[in-house]
Design a protein around this motif. Structure first.
Motif, PDB file in Angstrom:
ATOM      1  N   VAL A   1      -2.254 -21.495 -10.110  1.00  0.00           N
ATOM      2  CA  VAL A   1      -3.095 -20.306  -9.997  1.00  0.00           C
ATOM      3  C   VAL A   1      -3.900 -20.397  -8.705  1.00  0.00           C
ATOM      4  O   VAL A   1      -4.602 -21.380  -8.461  1.00  0.00           O
ATOM      5  N   ALA A   2      -3.770 -19.357  -7.866  1.00  0.00           N
ATOM      6  CA  ALA A   2      -4.445 -19.351  -6.570  1.00  0.00           C
ATOM      7  C   ALA A   2      -5.612 -18.376  -6.524  1.00  0.00           C
ATOM      8  O   ALA A   2      -6.479 -18.488  -5.655  1.00  0.00           O
ATOM      9  N   ALA A   3      -5.651 -17.420  -7.457  1.00  0.00           N
ATOM     10  CA  ALA A   3      -6.741 -16.445  -7.480  1.00  0.00           C
ATOM     11  C   ALA A   3      -6.792 -15.776  -8.839  1.00  0.00           C
ATOM     12  O   ALA A   3      -5.767 -15.655  -9.526  1.00  0.00           O
ATOM     13  N   THR A   4      -7.975 -15.354  -9.217  1.00  0.00           N
ATOM     14  CA  THR A   4      -8.158 -14.590 -10.464  1.00  0.00           C
ATOM     15  C   THR A   4      -9.057 -13.388 -10.164  1.00  0.00           C
ATOM     16  O   THR A   4     -10.194 -13.331 -10.620  1.00  0.00           O
ATOM     17  N   PRO A   5      -8.556 -12.435  -9.398  1.00  0.00           N
ATOM     18  CA  PRO A   5      -9.395 -11.304  -9.003  1.00  0.00           C
ATOM     19  C   PRO A   5      -9.805 -10.437 -10.192  1.00  0.00           C
ATOM     20  O   PRO A   5      -8.990 -10.128 -11.061  1.00  0.00           O
ATOM     21  N   VAL A   6     -11.041 -10.035 -10.204  1.00  0.00           N
ATOM     22  CA  VAL A   6     -11.550  -9.112 -11.222  1.00  0.00           C
ATOM     23  C   VAL A   6     -11.212  -7.700 -10.771  1.00  0.00           C
ATOM     24  O   VAL A   6     -11.646  -7.256  -9.706  1.00  0.00           O
ATOM     25  N   VAL A   7     -10.418  -6.998 -11.538  1.00  0.00           N
ATOM     26  CA  VAL A   7      -9.982  -5.659 -11.138  1.00  0.00           C
ATOM     27  C   VAL A   7     -10.878  -4.563 -11.701  1.00  0.00           C
ATOM     28  O   VAL A   7     -10.860  -3.432 -11.221  1.00  0.00           O
ATOM     29  N   PHE A   8     -11.661  -4.888 -12.718  1.00  0.00           N
ATOM     30  CA  PHE A   8     -12.612  -3.930 -13.275  1.00  0.00           C
ATOM     31  C   PHE A   8     -14.017  -4.552 -13.275  1.00  0.00           C
ATOM     32  O   PHE A   8     -14.536  -4.943 -14.323  1.00  0.00           O
ATOM     33  N   PRO A   9     -14.630  -4.665 -12.101  1.00  0.00           N
ATOM     34  CA  PRO A   9     -15.947  -5.332 -12.039  1.00  0.00           C
ATOM     35  C   PRO A   9     -17.019  -4.632 -12.868  1.00  0.00           C
ATOM     36  O   PRO A   9     -17.983  -5.267 -13.304  1.00  0.00           O
ATOM     37  N   ASP A  10     -16.850  -3.338 -13.086  1.00  0.00           N
ATOM     38  CA  ASP A  10     -17.818  -2.595 -13.892  1.00  0.00           C
ATOM     39  C   ASP A  10     -17.285  -2.291 -15.289  1.00  0.00           C
ATOM     40  O   ASP A  10     -17.855  -1.468 -16.024  1.00  0.00           O
ATOM     41  N   GLY A  11     -16.194  -2.969 -15.655  1.00  0.00           N
ATOM     42  CA  GLY A  11     -15.589  -2.737 -16.959  1.00  0.00           C
ATOM     43  C   GLY A  11     -14.587  -1.592 -16.906  1.00  0.00           C
ATOM     44  O   GLY A  11     -14.698  -0.685 -16.078  1.00  0.00           O
ATOM     45  N   GLY A  12     -13.605  -1.639 -17.779  1.00  0.00           N
ATOM     46  CA  GLY A  12     -12.611  -0.581 -17.840  1.00  0.00           C
ATOM     47  C   GLY A  12     -12.938   0.437 -18.910  1.00  0.00           C
ATOM     48  O   GLY A  12     -14.069   0.522 -19.399  1.00  0.00           O
ATOM     49  N   ASN A  13     -11.954   1.235 -19.262  1.00  0.00           N
ATOM     50  CA  ASN A  13     -12.107   2.270 -20.278  1.00  0.00           C
ATOM     51  C   ASN A  13     -12.159   1.604 -21.652  1.00  0.00           C
ATOM     52  O   ASN A  13     -11.159   1.102 -22.142  1.00  0.00           O
ATOM     53  N   GLU A  14     -13.317   1.617 -22.256  1.00  0.00           N
ATOM     54  CA  GLU A  14     -13.503   0.883 -23.511  1.00  0.00           C
ATOM     55  C   GLU A  14     -13.930   1.760 -24.678  1.00  0.00           C
ATOM     56  O   GLU A  14     -13.892   1.324 -25.825  1.00  0.00           O
ATOM     57  N   THR A  15     -14.334   2.999 -24.410  1.00  0.00           N
ATOM     58  CA  THR A  15     -14.956   3.801 -25.465  1.00  0.00           C
ATOM     59  C   THR A  15     -14.193   5.072 -25.807  1.00  0.00           C
ATOM     60  O   THR A  15     -14.595   5.798 -26.712  1.00  0.00           O
ATOM     61  N   GLN A  16     -13.090   5.338 -25.110  1.00  0.00           N
ATOM     62  CA  GLN A  16     -12.355   6.578 -25.367  1.00  0.00           C
ATOM     63  C   GLN A  16     -11.820   6.613 -26.796  1.00  0.00           C
ATOM     64  O   GLN A  16     -11.155   5.677 -27.238  1.00  0.00           O
ATOM     65  N   PRO A  17     -12.057   7.670 -27.531  1.00  0.00           N
ATOM     66  CA  PRO A  17     -11.486   7.784 -28.889  1.00  0.00           C
ATOM     67  C   PRO A  17      -9.965   7.746 -28.833  1.00  0.00           C
ATOM     68  O   PRO A  17      -9.340   8.323 -27.942  1.00  0.00           O
ATOM     69  N   GLY A  18      -9.362   7.045 -29.793  1.00  0.00           N
ATOM     70  CA  GLY A  18      -7.912   7.006 -29.881  1.00  0.00           C
ATOM     71  C   GLY A  18      -7.236   5.895 -29.123  1.00  0.00           C
ATOM     72  O   GLY A  18      -6.010   5.742 -29.213  1.00  0.00           O
TER      73      GLY A  18
ATOM     74  N   LEU B   1      -5.704   2.370 -28.387  1.00  0.00           N
ATOM     75  CA  LEU B   1      -5.204   1.283 -29.225  1.00  0.00           C
ATOM     76  C   LEU B   1      -6.120   0.076 -29.112  1.00  0.00           C
ATOM     77  O   LEU B   1      -6.467  -0.560 -30.120  1.00  0.00           O
ATOM     78  N   LEU B   2      -6.522  -0.242 -27.888  1.00  0.00           N
ATOM     79  CA  LEU B   2      -7.440  -1.335 -27.596  1.00  0.00           C
ATOM     80  C   LEU B   2      -8.278  -0.951 -26.382  1.00  0.00           C
ATOM     81  O   LEU B   2      -7.777  -0.269 -25.482  1.00  0.00           O
ATOM     82  N   PRO B   3      -9.521  -1.383 -26.296  1.00  0.00           N
ATOM     83  CA  PRO B   3     -10.304  -1.142 -25.080  1.00  0.00           C
ATOM     84  C   PRO B   3      -9.748  -1.961 -23.920  1.00  0.00           C
ATOM     85  O   PRO B   3      -9.162  -3.027 -24.119  1.00  0.00           O
ATOM     86  N   THR B   4      -9.907  -1.462 -22.710  1.00  0.00           N
ATOM     87  CA  THR B   4      -9.418  -2.171 -21.534  1.00  0.00           C
ATOM     88  C   THR B   4     -10.074  -3.538 -21.404  1.00  0.00           C
ATOM     89  O   THR B   4     -11.303  -3.654 -21.404  1.00  0.00           O
ATOM     90  N   SER B   5      -9.247  -4.573 -21.320  1.00  0.00           N
ATOM     91  CA  SER B   5      -9.746  -5.933 -21.074  1.00  0.00           C
ATOM     92  C   SER B   5      -8.727  -6.675 -20.217  1.00  0.00           C
ATOM     93  O   SER B   5      -8.322  -7.782 -20.517  1.00  0.00           O
ATOM     94  N   GLY B   6      -8.311  -6.030 -19.140  1.00  0.00           N
ATOM     95  CA  GLY B   6      -7.267  -6.563 -18.278  1.00  0.00           C
ATOM     96  C   GLY B   6      -6.159  -5.542 -18.148  1.00  0.00           C
ATOM     97  O   GLY B   6      -6.347  -4.358 -18.444  1.00  0.00           O
TER      98      GLY B   6
ATOM     99  N   ALA C   1      -0.744  -0.547 -15.269  1.00  0.00           N
ATOM    100  CA  ALA C   1      -0.936   0.072 -16.574  1.00  0.00           C
ATOM    101  C   ALA C   1      -1.868  -0.855 -17.339  1.00  0.00           C
ATOM    102  O   ALA C   1      -1.456  -1.916 -17.805  1.00  0.00           O
ATOM    103  N   CYS C   2      -3.110  -0.455 -17.445  1.00  0.00           N
ATOM    104  CA  CYS C   2      -4.166  -1.385 -17.856  1.00  0.00           C
ATOM    105  C   CYS C   2      -4.858  -0.937 -19.138  1.00  0.00           C
ATOM    106  O   CYS C   2      -6.060  -0.644 -19.155  1.00  0.00           O
ATOM    107  N   MET C   3      -4.059  -0.818 -20.188  1.00  0.00           N
ATOM    108  CA  MET C   3      -4.565  -0.571 -21.535  1.00  0.00           C
ATOM    109  C   MET C   3      -5.171   0.826 -21.672  1.00  0.00           C
ATOM    110  O   MET C   3      -4.541   1.717 -22.201  1.00  0.00           O
ATOM    111  N   GLY C   4      -6.393   1.011 -21.184  1.00  0.00           N
ATOM    112  CA  GLY C   4      -7.038   2.317 -21.226  1.00  0.00           C
ATOM    113  C   GLY C   4      -7.085   3.010 -19.890  1.00  0.00           C
ATOM    114  O   GLY C   4      -7.619   4.118 -19.790  1.00  0.00           O
ATOM    115  N   ASP C   5      -6.514   2.388 -18.857  1.00  0.00           N
ATOM    116  CA  ASP C   5      -6.618   2.897 -17.496  1.00  0.00           C
ATOM    117  C   ASP C   5      -5.282   2.832 -16.773  1.00  0.00           C
ATOM    118  O   ASP C   5      -4.507   1.879 -16.952  1.00  0.00           O
TER     119      ASP C   5
END
Length: 460
Positions: free
Chosen positions: A216-233, A235-240, A256-260
């Motif tokens: 592993v050479a890097a672990t960049p944070v792609v959602f520094p302010d958090g992803g889509n976590e509260t949208q109704p419907g 399947l899972l909130p964005t966590s990667g 394709a990032c779960m909610g985003d």
């Protein structure tokens, strides 16, 4: 498919009218276990899963030099497809660990493991991610001897590797290193190596002359302010991210990032940056992405129901669980339309938009795509506002009432190859004026999450 660590759920009219004009009805569902196709599609061959991994399900496929590499929850198999009509298994490697998505580069095969194991070996057993010593991540095999692949390296990654994407180096680095973008998600506070927040990806650097030094050479944070976590419907909130498709020659990638749904600038391979982002209240789980050849469009898939539900029935309707087609202009997304297979499936059939690839037709945007028990669909999105299905291959409901279907369906050197959960590897042919020119295109390697332009792959 939804996360295997927790709750894996499985377990006589003109063709133009049939495909585009008349609404599907439940009466169109074929008899159990029956293969049906559109008139322009034929079933060339079925190869059952080899005995060593017959009890576990097939997943993704990679291609190189006339061979297909088919992932399986129990390991992977290598098939000689140089003569597609006589395709046959060469070898199987038993090395369990969901999902075993695969990519290939030269003599190296990369496999994704997103199920917590007792160790990194092929003899490992399932073990909770709450145990610090548990392992999940990426396994690397030497496939120079296709009859006897060798396991050469493992790389542990936070939250495992649900999927992986190979990204070649740039310039002078191109022949020295390949980078593996690892998508993983669903952290928990009691997982020592997978704690929230997990709004990042892991990037493995693989020195091609010394792949055993991969790390592993890097672990960049792609959602520094958090992803889509509260949208109704959701399947899972964005966590990667669930899946990333890189178009390396254009220095872009679609996540394709779960909610985003996101667009990355990957000009710095170890430091991808989000340049555009979108959400959709109609989407439950952003699953995968495919660029058009000119990268002016992108198709995102929605894994409604996580792969275990009947979402291609009349009750779900034509837009929920559909693909979303976007134009990309000035680096931003513009939604154009949805596409979903127009053939209703039985309520016993798990059906969902899943893995596919472009069919290399110059001047048109056509792709083949797996839909689990919805079979595979060949569809044209040249007019992004009016996509249409032009062919299909399908099986009726399983006579035993169980689930399954086609996980991945890709076009490679003139034929479509489909990895079915239970039935093995299908070889399918389409003969159609819209796609026939693709039969002249020959490429050495195809990892669908690592797109290359038709021109670079031999199409003039």
């Amino acid at each position: 498919m939804s996360h295997p660590r927790r709750a894996l759920v499985l377990a006589g009219v003109a063709v133009a009218m049939a495909l585009t004009a008349l609404p599907a009805t439940a009466g169109d569902i074929p008899p159990p276990d029956t293969v049906v196709t559109s008139p322009n599609v034929s079933h060339v061959l079925n190869i059952p899963k080899p005995a060593p991994i017959a009890a576990t399900i097939n997943t993704d496929i990679a291609f190189q030099d006339g061979y297909a590499y088919v992932g399986n929850y129990g390991g992977f198999s290598i098939y000689d497809i140089r003569n597609p009509k006589k395709a046959a298994a060469v070898s199987s490697v038993v090395c369990p660990g969901g999902q075993m998505d695969v990519s290939v580069h030269g003599n190296l095969l990369f496999t994704a493991v997103d199920s917590s194991r007792s160790d990194d070996s092929c003899n490992s057993t399932s073990q909770s991610a709450s145990v610090k010593e548990s392992w999940e991540g990426v396994r690397i095999f030497d496939i120079s001897d296709k009859a006897n692949p060798k396991y050469i390296k493992s790389v542990e990654t936070d939250c495992g590797s649900h999927t992986l994407t190979l990204v070649p180096g740039k310039g002078a680095d191109r022949n020295k290193n390949v980078y593996v973008y690892v998508s993983s998600y669903q952290p928990a506070t009691n997982f020592p190596d997978c704690r929230p927040p997990h709004d990042k990806i892991s990037i493995i650097k693989v020195p091609l002359r010394n792949p055993a030094a991969a790390a592993v050479a890097a672990t960049p944070v792609v959602f520094p302010d958090g992803g889509n976590e509260t949208q109704p419907g959701l399947l899972l909130p964005t966590s990667g991210c669930h899946d990333i498709t890189a178009y390396a020659e254009k220095d872009i990638a679609a996540g394709a990032c779960m909610g985003d749904g996101v667009l990355f600038d990957i000009s710095d391979r170890l430091n991808p940056k989000i340049t555009a982002r979108t959400t959709d209240p109609n989407f439950a789980f952003w699953h995968s992405a495919t660029f058009s050849n000119d990268a002016k469009k992108v198709v995102f898939t929605d894994e409604l129901g996580g792969g275990g539900a009947a979402t291609c029935n009349e009750a779900t309707g034509p837009t929920r669980g559909a693909n979303a087609i976007y134009d990309i202009s000035n680096g931003q997304f513009t939604f154009k339309s949805y596409f979903k297979i127009p053939r209703y499936q039985a309520d016993s059939e798990n059906c969902v938009a899943h893995n596919g690839s472009l069919i290399p037709v110059k001047g048109r945007d056509i792709m083949v795509q797996a839909w689990y028990m919805g079979g595979l669909s060949i569809w044209d999105f040249t007019d992004a506002a009016r996509p249409r299905e032009i062919g299909y291959f399908d099986r009726g409901p399983r006579a035993d009432g169980g689930g399954g279907g086609i996980w991945s369906a890709y076009y490679y050197n003139g034929y479509i190859y489909a990895a079915d959960f239970n039935e093995g590897l299908d070889v399918v042919n389409i003969t159609d004026r819209l796609t026939n020119s693709a039969k002249n295109v020959r490429i050495d390697r195809l990892n669908t999450q690592t797109q290359e332009s038709y021109r670079n792959s031999g199409h003039g």
